[in-house]
Scaffold this active site. Sequence first.
Site, PDB file in Angstrom:
ATOM      1  N   LYS A 146       2.594  10.350   8.198  1.00 12.57           N
ATOM      2  CA  LYS A 146       1.910   9.896   9.415  1.00 12.57           C
ATOM      3  C   LYS A 146       2.526  10.451  10.710  1.00 12.57           C
ATOM      4  O   LYS A 146       2.261  11.584  11.071  1.00 12.57           O
ATOM      5  CB  LYS A 146       1.822   8.363   9.433  1.00 12.57           C
ATOM      6  CG  LYS A 146       0.835   7.827   8.373  1.00 12.57           C
ATOM      7  CD  LYS A 146       0.320   6.436   8.681  1.00 12.57           C
ATOM      8  CE  LYS A 146      -0.867   6.059   7.811  1.00 12.57           C
ATOM      9  NZ  LYS A 146      -0.533   5.402   6.563  1.00 12.57           N
ATOM     10  N   ASP A 171       9.295   2.990   1.675  1.00  9.35           N
ATOM     11  CA  ASP A 171       8.117   3.713   2.172  1.00  9.35           C
ATOM     12  C   ASP A 171       8.051   3.524   3.683  1.00  9.35           C
ATOM     13  O   ASP A 171       7.655   2.465   4.172  1.00  9.35           O
ATOM     14  CB  ASP A 171       6.863   3.170   1.483  1.00  9.35           C
ATOM     15  CG  ASP A 171       5.583   3.882   1.933  1.00  9.35           C
ATOM     16  OD1 ASP A 171       5.597   4.509   3.015  1.00  9.35           O
ATOM     17  OD2 ASP A 171       4.574   3.774   1.218  1.00  9.35           O
ATOM     18  N   PHE A 229       0.865  -1.197   0.000  1.00  9.77           N
ATOM     19  CA  PHE A 229       0.000   0.000   0.000  1.00  9.77           C
ATOM     20  C   PHE A 229       0.891   1.232   0.000  1.00  9.77           C
ATOM     21  O   PHE A 229       1.721   1.411   0.881  1.00  9.77           O
ATOM     22  CB  PHE A 229      -0.914   0.035   1.227  1.00  9.77           C
ATOM     23  CG  PHE A 229      -1.818   1.244   1.228  1.00  9.77           C
ATOM     24  CD1 PHE A 229      -3.005   1.230   0.504  1.00  9.77           C
ATOM     25  CD2 PHE A 229      -1.460   2.396   1.908  1.00  9.77           C
ATOM     26  CE1 PHE A 229      -3.826   2.355   0.475  1.00  9.77           C
ATOM     27  CE2 PHE A 229      -2.273   3.523   1.879  1.00  9.77           C
ATOM     28  CZ  PHE A 229      -3.456   3.496   1.165  1.00  9.77           C
TER      29      PHE A 229
HETATM   30  C1  LIG Z   1      -0.803   5.659   5.116  1.00  9.78           C
HETATM   31  C2  LIG Z   1       0.201   5.198   4.140  1.00  9.78           C
HETATM   32  C3  LIG Z   1       0.369   5.850   2.903  1.00  9.78           C
HETATM   33  C4  LIG Z   1      -0.514   6.982   2.443  1.00  9.78           C
HETATM   34  O1  LIG Z   1      -0.422   8.087   3.282  1.00  9.78           O
HETATM   35  P1  LIG Z   1      -1.570   9.220   3.205  1.00  9.78           P
HETATM   36  O2  LIG Z   1      -1.094  10.280   4.142  1.00  9.78           O
HETATM   37  O3  LIG Z   1      -2.843   8.555   3.633  1.00  9.78           O
HETATM   38  O4  LIG Z   1      -1.652   9.676   1.803  1.00  9.78           O
HETATM   39  C5  LIG Z   1       1.374   5.403   2.067  1.00  9.78           C
HETATM   40  N1  LIG Z   1       2.169   4.366   2.413  1.00  9.78           N
HETATM   41  C6  LIG Z   1       2.039   3.721   3.590  1.00  9.78           C
HETATM   42  C7  LIG Z   1       2.968   2.614   3.931  1.00  9.78           C
HETATM   43  C8  LIG Z   1       1.043   4.101   4.485  1.00  9.78           C
HETATM   44  O5  LIG Z   1       0.884   3.447   5.638  1.00  9.78           O
END
Ligand SMILES: *Cc1c(COP(=O)(O)O)cnc(C)c1O
Length: 401
Positions: A247, A218, A134
Amino acid sequence: MTWQDDAGRDLVRSFGPRMAMFVRGEGAYLWDADGRRYLDFLAGIAVTSLGHAHPVFVEAVASQAATLAHVSNYFATPPQLALAARLKRLAGTGESGRVYFANSGAEANEAAFKLARLHGGVDRPRILALTQSFHGRTMGTLALTGKPALQQPFLPMIPGVEFIDSTANALEAAMDDRVAALIVEPIKGEAGVVDLPEGYLAAAREITQRHGALLIIDEIQTGAGRTGEWFAFQHAGITPDAITVAKGIGGGFPIGALVTFATASELFYPGTHGSTFGGNPLGTAVADAVLAEIERADLLANATERGAQIREAIARIDSPLVSGCRGAGLLVGVGLRHPVAKDVVLAAQARGLIINAPNDDTVRLVPALNIGDVEIDEFATLFADALAAVATQSTDRKDSL
Ligand SMILES: *Cc1c(COP(=O)(O)O)cnc(C)c1O
């Protein structure tokens, strides 16, 4: 009219019905509109790193708002430079690192996608990502997200992205000199807190380097100290070409960033990317204060210790539903033997505990990084009650328990 009526009428339907209406938070607790208190083990999905209404967060928002909130990226500001320097130091980029500021995780990953294209050009049109990954909900980051069901309503995707299984063999087989980049989550949070195989990141570093491809990590869910290191890739002792963060770094203020290492830092040039809000003094002052507090209070050590304590507490519950824990530090995925995670979430909420279910058989626990042992004891009692209630319901329904 109830708040449920208002929400059902006025809010976009891309989210399901809201589960509660929260009006206030303090530390590890939330209060709903009826004055009921909840223990928050979700922290806005790993976002409120210092808990709710932490004095450092409140002071940073208030004082920077009263000083200078926004000037655009035509100009520099002290908080922006302070946060860039701090992120470079925490990520270990050395002198050659650079930081691009965004407003969310998806925007940070959009920047990473463009970085991969700048690196690859027409000679390297391929980008590798992992199945079940994701990376966000925008069209670029959705193209990187290895969940066909999320992509399906929005086809066609941006071309060039290929999905491979999370093994070094699959990477070796897929890799060639037409690959621009591999993007990887160190722990797949949205897939259900799924760990990579032991040694995967080290193998990925070696294979991408051998073929001249970027390794992009990521760290949006795993970063800011959540796994017991500043960034989860640091457990593997490797140096990536870029990481993305969001986050937890803002503690509740929306901010994201792409941090580049070494020669990847020279790929963007004037005119290739930008953002009106990204890196504004308000957001960067808050994130810098939040990260400074995580450092001062040694919340990395707390994440490791409390994470272990949560795992021990869950082992002691000894529920027939629980198969075991995944993840690291304060990113905990509780695996269930039956697809009842959403029932467990509802049973927990009914008892005053907020958690969530990234999929049908996983409960995710991502409390604030400064969570204490009193809250963990309280969590253990509430979680055990919720599991017991769901186990009983399932038996009553004569499910296969
Ligand atoms: C939450 C998340 C995203 C997306 O972040 P947003 O601030 O919701 O756009 C991307 N990659 C990972 C691993 C995430 O947990």
